[in-house]
Design a protein around this motif. Sequence first.
Motif, PDB file in Angstrom:
ATOM      1  N   GLY A   1       2.099   6.416  -7.094  1.00  8.72           N
ATOM      2  CA  GLY A   1       0.932   6.982  -7.760  1.00  8.72           C
ATOM      3  C   GLY A   1      -0.014   5.946  -8.327  1.00  8.72           C
ATOM      4  O   GLY A   1      -0.868   6.236  -9.170  1.00  8.72           O
TER       5      GLY A   1
ATOM      6  N   ALA B   1       2.242   1.706  -3.464  1.00  6.05           N
ATOM      7  CA  ALA B   1       1.207   2.254  -4.351  1.00  6.05           C
ATOM      8  C   ALA B   1       1.087   3.764  -4.147  1.00  6.05           C
ATOM      9  O   ALA B   1       1.045   4.529  -5.119  1.00  6.05           O
ATOM     10  CB  ALA B   1      -0.129   1.554  -4.105  1.00  6.05           C
ATOM     11  N   ARG B   2       1.063   4.203  -2.895  1.00  6.14           N
ATOM     12  CA  ARG B   2       0.967   5.643  -2.609  1.00  6.14           C
ATOM     13  C   ARG B   2       2.154   6.400  -3.205  1.00  6.14           C
ATOM     14  O   ARG B   2       1.994   7.432  -3.861  1.00  6.14           O
ATOM     15  CB  ARG B   2       0.916   5.901  -1.097  1.00  6.14           C
ATOM     16  CG  ARG B   2      -0.460   5.711  -0.484  1.00  6.14           C
ATOM     17  CD  ARG B   2      -0.523   6.240   0.946  1.00  6.14           C
ATOM     18  NE  ARG B   2       0.382   5.566   1.865  1.00  6.14           N
ATOM     19  CZ  ARG B   2       0.100   4.419   2.499  1.00  6.14           C
ATOM     20  NH1 ARG B   2      -1.061   3.820   2.311  1.00  6.14           N
ATOM     21  NH2 ARG B   2       0.970   3.876   3.318  1.00  6.14           N
ATOM     22  N   LEU B   3       3.351   5.875  -2.975  1.00  2.97           N
ATOM     23  CA  LEU B   3       4.564   6.564  -3.426  1.00  2.97           C
ATOM     24  C   LEU B   3       4.668   6.591  -4.951  1.00  2.97           C
ATOM     25  O   LEU B   3       5.122   7.573  -5.533  1.00  2.97           O
ATOM     26  CB  LEU B   3       5.804   5.886  -2.815  1.00  2.97           C
ATOM     27  CG  LEU B   3       7.131   6.613  -2.971  1.00  2.97           C
ATOM     28  CD1 LEU B   3       7.097   7.998  -2.326  1.00  2.97           C
ATOM     29  CD2 LEU B   3       8.264   5.790  -2.374  1.00  2.97           C
TER      30      LEU B   3
ATOM     31  N   ARG C   1      -2.991   2.891  -7.828  1.00  2.00           N
ATOM     32  CA  ARG C   1      -4.084   2.528  -6.923  1.00  2.00           C
ATOM     33  C   ARG C   1      -3.774   1.182  -6.267  1.00  2.00           C
ATOM     34  O   ARG C   1      -4.121   0.942  -5.125  1.00  2.00           O
ATOM     35  CB  ARG C   1      -5.409   2.418  -7.694  1.00  2.00           C
ATOM     36  CG  ARG C   1      -6.001   3.755  -8.100  1.00  2.00           C
ATOM     37  CD  ARG C   1      -7.363   3.585  -8.747  1.00  2.00           C
ATOM     38  NE  ARG C   1      -7.345   2.659  -9.866  1.00  2.00           N
ATOM     39  CZ  ARG C   1      -7.157   3.001 -11.142  1.00  2.00           C
ATOM     40  NH1 ARG C   1      -6.983   4.249 -11.484  1.00  2.00           N
ATOM     41  NH2 ARG C   1      -7.143   2.083 -12.085  1.00  2.00           N
ATOM     42  N   LYS C   2      -3.122   0.301  -7.047  1.00  2.00           N
ATOM     43  CA  LYS C   2      -2.833  -1.046  -6.559  1.00  2.00           C
ATOM     44  C   LYS C   2      -1.491  -1.504  -7.116  1.00  2.00           C
ATOM     45  O   LYS C   2      -1.178  -1.241  -8.270  1.00  2.00           O
ATOM     46  CB  LYS C   2      -3.945  -1.992  -7.021  1.00  2.00           C
ATOM     47  CG  LYS C   2      -3.812  -3.381  -6.466  1.00  2.00           C
ATOM     48  CD  LYS C   2      -4.969  -4.258  -6.883  1.00  2.00           C
ATOM     49  CE  LYS C   2      -4.768  -5.630  -6.268  1.00  2.00           C
ATOM     50  NZ  LYS C   2      -5.688  -6.608  -6.771  1.00  2.00           N
TER      51      LYS C   2
ATOM     52  N   LYS D   1       0.838  -1.208   0.000  1.00  4.76           N
ATOM     53  CA  LYS D   1       0.000   0.000   0.000  1.00  4.76           C
ATOM     54  C   LYS D   1       0.869   1.254   0.000  1.00  4.76           C
ATOM     55  O   LYS D   1       0.565   2.241  -0.675  1.00  4.76           O
ATOM     56  CB  LYS D   1      -0.958  -0.004   1.195  1.00  4.76           C
ATOM     57  CG  LYS D   1      -2.075  -1.008   1.015  1.00  4.76           C
ATOM     58  CD  LYS D   1      -3.059  -0.981   2.163  1.00  4.76           C
ATOM     59  CE  LYS D   1      -4.175  -1.977   1.855  1.00  4.76           C
ATOM     60  NZ  LYS D   1      -4.917  -2.371   3.013  1.00  4.76           N
ATOM     61  N   ALA D   2       1.957   1.224   0.759  1.00  4.77           N
ATOM     62  CA  ALA D   2       2.876   2.369   0.790  1.00  4.77           C
ATOM     63  C   ALA D   2       3.541   2.551  -0.573  1.00  4.77           C
ATOM     64  O   ALA D   2       3.703   3.681  -1.040  1.00  4.77           O
ATOM     65  CB  ALA D   2       3.928   2.169   1.882  1.00  4.77           C
TER      66      ALA D   2
END
Length: 158
Positions: A78, A74-76, A80-81, A71-72
């Motif tokens: 850009g 994915a955030r970094l 979604r998954k 999840k981290a």
Amino acid sequence: MKTNAARLLDSLGVAYSLRDYDVDPDDLSAETVAAKVGMPAEQVFKTLVAKGDRTGVLMAVVPGNAELDLKALARLSGDRKVETVPLKQLQPLTGFIRGGVTALGGKKEYPVYVDETLELFDTVAVSAGVRGTQILLAPADYLRVTKGRTGPLSRPKA
């Protein structure tokens, strides 16, 4: 043994050293590699290959004593998954086998995301692109050569 990763660093004038170790094909864990090269596991970084729903293939570099937080990542990145790629896709995508994956000198350049703890050390170790050899270098050089982007990517092993 000079690997593509070492040749790349040579061509860029980056200072590094190589550290060889005996490979146990039944235990390729970063903790074991760290012990064999005489470094703490949190200073030996493993490179994992993942695929994001927006970015496609990318590399995640995390400390040997931690696991990748998808999840981290994915955030970094850009996305979604994000999912790690199946083992059978590793070599076709990167040219490397499990235990020898590196973001340095691969057959294709992918975006590289690096756990922020890399910058806590004067020297870190990453795979030289083959099992049995680690490259030791300054984190700033590693980030510059790989165009790595740092952020919180890891969590303690469960």
